[in-house]
Write an enzyme that holds these catalytic residues in place. Structure first.
Site, PDB file in Angstrom:
ATOM      1  N   LEU A 234     120.751  16.066 121.692  1.00 29.58           N
ATOM      2  CA  LEU A 234     119.855  15.169 120.964  1.00 29.58           C
ATOM      3  C   LEU A 234     120.628  14.362 119.927  1.00 29.58           C
ATOM      4  O   LEU A 234     120.348  13.184 119.706  1.00 29.58           O
ATOM      5  CB  LEU A 234     118.741  15.967 120.285  1.00 29.58           C
ATOM      6  N   TYR A 235     121.602  14.998 119.286  1.00 29.52           N
ATOM      7  CA  TYR A 235     122.437  14.265 118.333  1.00 29.52           C
ATOM      8  C   TYR A 235     123.073  13.052 119.009  1.00 29.52           C
ATOM      9  O   TYR A 235     123.036  11.934 118.488  1.00 29.52           O
ATOM     10  CB  TYR A 235     123.523  15.188 117.775  1.00 29.52           C
ATOM     11  N   ALA A 236     123.669  13.269 120.182  1.00 32.99           N
ATOM     12  CA  ALA A 236     124.285  12.170 120.915  1.00 32.99           C
ATOM     13  C   ALA A 236     123.256  11.106 121.273  1.00 32.99           C
ATOM     14  O   ALA A 236     123.527   9.903 121.191  1.00 32.99           O
ATOM     15  CB  ALA A 236     124.958  12.701 122.175  1.00 32.99           C
ATOM     16  N   THR A 238     120.550  10.318 119.642  1.00 28.45           N
ATOM     17  CA  THR A 238     120.174   9.510 118.469  1.00 28.45           C
ATOM     18  C   THR A 238     121.277   8.525 118.112  1.00 28.45           C
ATOM     19  O   THR A 238     120.993   7.408 117.660  1.00 28.45           O
ATOM     20  CB  THR A 238     119.863  10.395 117.258  1.00 28.45           C
TER      21      THR A 238
END
Length: 421
Positions: A234-236, A238
């Site tokens: 999810l970090y990637a 965003t």
């Protein structure tokens, strides 16, 4: 600018001489940087460090020596009460702290915005802020999602550059708190871009993306032209969303925007959630450390990049950023849009990282090898930096052992003398 005592009291301006005549102003929220022209035609007077207090319940902070040369009023959103005081907290992000110090060293004025979240030990953030304070970098408490605060800052100061390093970091934490990533990395970025596109003049924007956008890409080394539509976390996702959002604001509003894809940044004053940091801590405490291997039993490797090299890339991006072409939310022509990898272009297996730490710490690690979990991590990262080399003059010079030696020296000194900070 001559002010009567009553005006001085009304504006809360201290009776200090003006700062040096080359004010490059930085703002960071988690780590956000706003920059002024180096040559300013008007006398500049510093605003004292201030505490911004919101009605309910959590205070926000902003750091800064804020020029008021052509401002007619102080930053004073209607719902905030300002109290002059010496700063207690500051621009506490890892990369943001180093960038701010580098700007200050070359004669630039620095203003920081920091929300001091508790993703990791806030005592380390406060210690970083004290280093900034000693260097003459001041803080205003605040958050990149505070639209009213950002608008008031732009009302007061004609920023020419914004360096946006604010983000919710970490790959694995996204599984525990996904909303924080959307709030900071997407909503916060949009809020900042909204403020920038409406400014007159519009600033040029440089911001931190991530090597994580390459996700499941198997082509190495990673090039800016490679596909980035398969995020592994999810970090990637965003950060990838941030790149697409940046492109839309560039296309619609004429904002000059440069994205920097950082590759595993490490060094003194780093983040405790990074492997090199908690490996050091656990090795010294005699605790077992877990070294991941890929599902097929292969080596996990990272393109570890020393903080000083990253800072040089950030300053290179700022110094080569062209002016935005819009004004007051209206585009007047095509604007610069760039994306660069900032890495060391020399991937190192995590097992070798541990071996170097054992050598530097003179302690044998208690190691456990475990399959890499399927929680967003990738097997390897490897940066192609030819574009940054050509356009920014970016040349990383620090190998992993040299960088870790500097980190270990800082770590041992900091945690042995922690009470003195």
């Amino acid at each position: 600018m001559n002010l009567s005592p009553r005006e001085i009291e009304a504006r809360k301006i201290p009776l200090h001489p003006p700062p040096p005549p080359h004010p490059l102003l930085t703002l960071q929220a988690h780590a956000l940087v706003l920059l002024l022209p180096r040559i300013h035609p008007l006398p500049l007077h510093p605003l004292p460090p201030v505490a911004l207090r919101l009605p309910p319940p959590r205070p926000r902070r902003l750091l800064g020596r804020l020029p008021l040369g052509e401002a007619r009023r102080q930053v004073r959103p209607p719902h905030l009460r300002l109290q002059p005081r010496r700063p207690r907290h500051g621009a506490a992000g890892f990369v943001g702290t180093h960038v701010s110090l580098a700007l200050k060293r070359r004669g630039d004025g620095v203003l920081g915005l920091d929300n001091f979240n508790r993703y990791y030990d806030p005592n380390l953030k406060r210690a970083r802020q004290r280093i900034l304070d000693r260097a003459g970098v001041f803080v205003v408490d605040g958050d990149v999602n505070d639209a009213a605060l950002l608008r008031k800052l732009f009302d007061v100061v004609p920023f020419t550059h914004v360096m946006h390093l604010a983000a919710q970091a970490g790959v694995r934490y996204a599984m525990q708190n996904p909303g924080s990533y959307v709030h900071s990395n997407i909503a916060g970025f949009v809020n900042l871009l909204e403020t920038c596109k409406s400014a007159n003049p519009q600033p040029a924007v440089v911001w931190a993306s991530s090597s994580s956008v390459y996700g499941l890409n198997s082509k190495v080394p990673f090039s800016e032209k490679d596909r980035t539509d398969q995020p592994a976390s999810l970090y990637a996702a965003t950060k990838k969303a941030g790149e697409e959002i940046a492109h839309s604001y560039n296309h619609i509003y004429g904002l000059s925007i440069t994205g920097l894809r950082f590759f595993t940044v490490y060094g003194p004053w780093g983040r405790p959630d990074m492997a090199y940091f908690f490996f050091t801590k656990d090795i010294l405490k005699g605790k077992q450390i877990t070294i991941f291997e890929s599902p097929d039993g292969g080596t996990v490797a990272r393109d570890f990049t020393y903080i000083d090299d990253i800072v040089k890339g950030c300053l290179g991006a700022l110094d080569t950023a062209k002016k935005s072409t819009g004004s007051g939310g209206k585009k007047k022509g095509p604007a610069q849009f760039r994306v660069f990898n900032l890495g060391n272009t020399s991937p190192v297996p995590v097992s070798e990282l541990v071996a170097i730490l054992e050598k530097l710490l003179k302690v044998k690690a208690k190691k456990k090898v475990h399959p890499m979990p399927t929680n967003g991590d990738v097997k390897f990262t490897h940066a192609n930096i030819s574009l940054a080399h050509r356009d920014l003059g970016y040349r990383p010079t620090t190998d992993l052992e040299t960088g870790l030696r500097k980190f270990v020296k800082w770590y041992l000194e900091f945690y042995s003398k922690k009470s003195s900070w």
